[in-house]
Design a protein around this motif. Structure first.
Motif, PDB file in Angstrom:
ATOM      1  N   VAL A 171       0.864  -1.180   0.000  1.00  0.00           N
ATOM      2  CA  VAL A 171       0.000   0.000   0.000  1.00  0.00           C
ATOM      3  C   VAL A 171       0.903   1.233   0.000  1.00  0.00           C
ATOM      4  O   VAL A 171       1.723   1.417   0.902  1.00  0.00           O
ATOM      5  N   ALA A 172       0.750   2.066  -1.032  1.00  0.00           N
ATOM      6  CA  ALA A 172       1.587   3.260  -1.159  1.00  0.00           C
ATOM      7  C   ALA A 172       1.063   4.378  -0.272  1.00  0.00           C
ATOM      8  O   ALA A 172      -0.143   4.519  -0.068  1.00  0.00           O
TER       9      ALA A 172
ATOM     10  N   SER B 195      -3.381   3.306  -2.908  1.00  0.00           N
ATOM     11  CA  SER B 195      -2.508   4.427  -2.551  1.00  0.00           C
ATOM     12  C   SER B 195      -3.260   5.418  -1.672  1.00  0.00           C
ATOM     13  O   SER B 195      -4.417   5.735  -1.946  1.00  0.00           O
ATOM     14  N   PHE B 196      -2.603   5.887  -0.635  1.00  0.00           N
ATOM     15  CA  PHE B 196      -3.078   7.032   0.136  1.00  0.00           C
ATOM     16  C   PHE B 196      -2.287   8.239  -0.350  1.00  0.00           C
ATOM     17  O   PHE B 196      -1.046   8.180  -0.421  1.00  0.00           O
TER      18      PHE B 196
ATOM     19  N   ALA C  46      -3.403  13.295  -6.433  1.00  0.00           N
ATOM     20  CA  ALA C  46      -4.099  12.125  -6.986  1.00  0.00           C
ATOM     21  C   ALA C  46      -4.195  12.243  -8.505  1.00  0.00           C
ATOM     22  O   ALA C  46      -3.992  11.257  -9.230  1.00  0.00           O
ATOM     23  N   THR C  47      -4.484  13.435  -8.992  1.00  0.00           N
ATOM     24  CA  THR C  47      -4.569  13.669 -10.437  1.00  0.00           C
ATOM     25  C   THR C  47      -3.214  13.451 -11.090  1.00  0.00           C
ATOM     26  O   THR C  47      -3.108  12.827 -12.157  1.00  0.00           O
ATOM     27  N   ARG C  48      -2.164  13.968 -10.458  1.00  0.00           N
ATOM     28  CA  ARG C  48      -0.803  13.800 -11.000  1.00  0.00           C
ATOM     29  C   ARG C  48      -0.398  12.336 -11.009  1.00  0.00           C
ATOM     30  O   ARG C  48       0.221  11.856 -11.962  1.00  0.00           O
TER      31      ARG C  48
ATOM     32  N   ARG D 297      -6.587   2.046  -6.746  1.00  0.00           N
ATOM     33  CA  ARG D 297      -7.518   2.966  -6.072  1.00  0.00           C
ATOM     34  C   ARG D 297      -6.730   3.934  -5.200  1.00  0.00           C
ATOM     35  O   ARG D 297      -5.760   3.554  -4.545  1.00  0.00           O
ATOM     36  N   THR D 298      -7.195   5.181  -5.197  1.00  0.00           N
ATOM     37  CA  THR D 298      -6.513   6.232  -4.449  1.00  0.00           C
ATOM     38  C   THR D 298      -7.442   6.794  -3.380  1.00  0.00           C
ATOM     39  O   THR D 298      -8.564   7.197  -3.681  1.00  0.00           O
ATOM     40  N   ILE D 299      -6.955   6.832  -2.140  1.00  0.00           N
ATOM     41  CA  ILE D 299      -7.677   7.432  -1.023  1.00  0.00           C
ATOM     42  C   ILE D 299      -6.997   8.762  -0.716  1.00  0.00           C
ATOM     43  O   ILE D 299      -5.785   8.806  -0.514  1.00  0.00           O
ATOM     44  N   VAL D 300      -7.784   9.849  -0.675  1.00  0.00           N
ATOM     45  CA  VAL D 300      -7.222  11.200  -0.560  1.00  0.00           C
ATOM     46  C   VAL D 300      -7.478  11.757   0.841  1.00  0.00           C
ATOM     47  O   VAL D 300      -8.617  11.775   1.317  1.00  0.00           O
ATOM     48  N   PHE D 301      -6.406  12.222   1.481  1.00  0.00           N
ATOM     49  CA  PHE D 301      -6.535  12.784   2.831  1.00  0.00           C
ATOM     50  C   PHE D 301      -7.464  13.998   2.835  1.00  0.00           C
ATOM     51  O   PHE D 301      -8.446  14.036   3.558  1.00  0.00           O
TER      52      PHE D 301
END
Length: 199
Positions: free
Chosen positions: A60-61, A108-109, A116-118, A128-132
Motif C-alpha cells: 500500500v503506497a 494508494s493514500f 491524486a490527479t498527477r 484505487r486512491t484514497i485522498v486525505f
C-alpha cells in the motif's frame, strides 16, 4: 519477538497521551489528538483495507508529506498486515509511476486531489486512491468511517489481522532516490523495525 502492530497496540492502548501536531507544515498553531484516538483511526483504516480485499503482504503506497493523517494511515496499513510503501510526493512522475508499478501497490493514500490527479496522469493503471484532504467516496474520512463500521460489526477483526502478522514478515518497502538509475526497493521486516524502535 514483537511485531510493529503489537508494539503500537501496547503503546497506543496504554494511558491516553496527547499527540501534538501542526495542521500544515510551518503553521504557528498546534493541534492535538490522543493516543487512543490514533489507535481507533488506525484500526478503522486496517478494517477498511481488509473490507476492500487488501490483506497480508499486499503493498500500500503512502504518497504524502508528514502529517497526523500520514501516521494514522501508516499505522493502519501495518495493522492490516500490509506493507507500507512510502513515496515522496515531490518525485518526478516517471519515478512515481515506476515505484507504484514495481511495488505492485494495491491501493494508494495521497495527500490531496491535485496529487491524486498527477499520480493517475503518471500511471493510468494506478490502483484505487484514497485522498486525505478530500470529500466523497474516496476520501480518507469516508474510508475510515467504513472501516469503523466494519470494526463494530466484527469486534474481533483487528485482533485477527494483527495476530496473523509475524516478525519475519515484510513491514516497509522503501525506495532509493533513483539518482543513479531506477529506484531500488529496500526491505524492512517487522523484526528489524521493532528492534530499531526499542533500542
Amino acid at each position: 519477538m514483537q511485531t510493529i502492530p503489537q508494539y503500537l497496540t501496547e503503546a497506543l492502548e496504554g494511558p491516553d497521551r496527547p499527540f501534538a501536531f501542526r495542521e500544515k507544515l510551518g503553521a504557528p498553531a498546534w493541534s492535538a489528538t490522543s493516543s487512543h484516538r490514533m489507535h481507533d483511526r488506525a484500526a478503522a483504516i486496517a478494517c477498511a483495507l481488509a473490507r476492500a480485499g487488501i490483506g497480508a503482504g499486499d503493498r500500500v503506497a503512502l504518497v504524502a508529506n508528514n502529517s497526523v493523517n500520514w501516521i494514522a494511515a501508516d499505522f493502519g496499513i501495518l495493522f492490516a498486515g500490509c506493507v507500507v510503501v512510502p513515496i515522496f510526493p515531490t518525485l518526478a512522475p516517471d519515478q512515481l509511476a515506476f515505484i507504484l508499478r514495481d511495488s505492485g501497490a494495491k491501493l494508494s493514500f495521497v495527500e490531496h486531489n491535485a496529487l491524486a490527479t498527477r499520480l493517475r496522469a503518471a500511471f493510468p493503471d494506478a490502483p484505487r486512491t484514497i485522498v486525505f484532504a478530500s470529500s466523497g467516496p474516496d476520501s480518507l474520512a469516508t474510508f475510515e468511517a467504513a472501516g469503523a463500521a466494519a470494526a463494530i460489526e466484527d469486534p474481533s477483526a483487528l485482533g485477527r489481522l494483527t495476530r496473523d502478522t509475524k516478525s519475519d514478515d515484510l513491514a516497509v518497502l522503501i525506495y532509493t532516490s533513483g539518482t543513479t538509475g531506477d529506484p531500488k526497493g529496500v526491505v524492512c521486516h517487522h523484526r528489524g523495525a521493532y528492534l530499531n524502535a526499542v533500542s
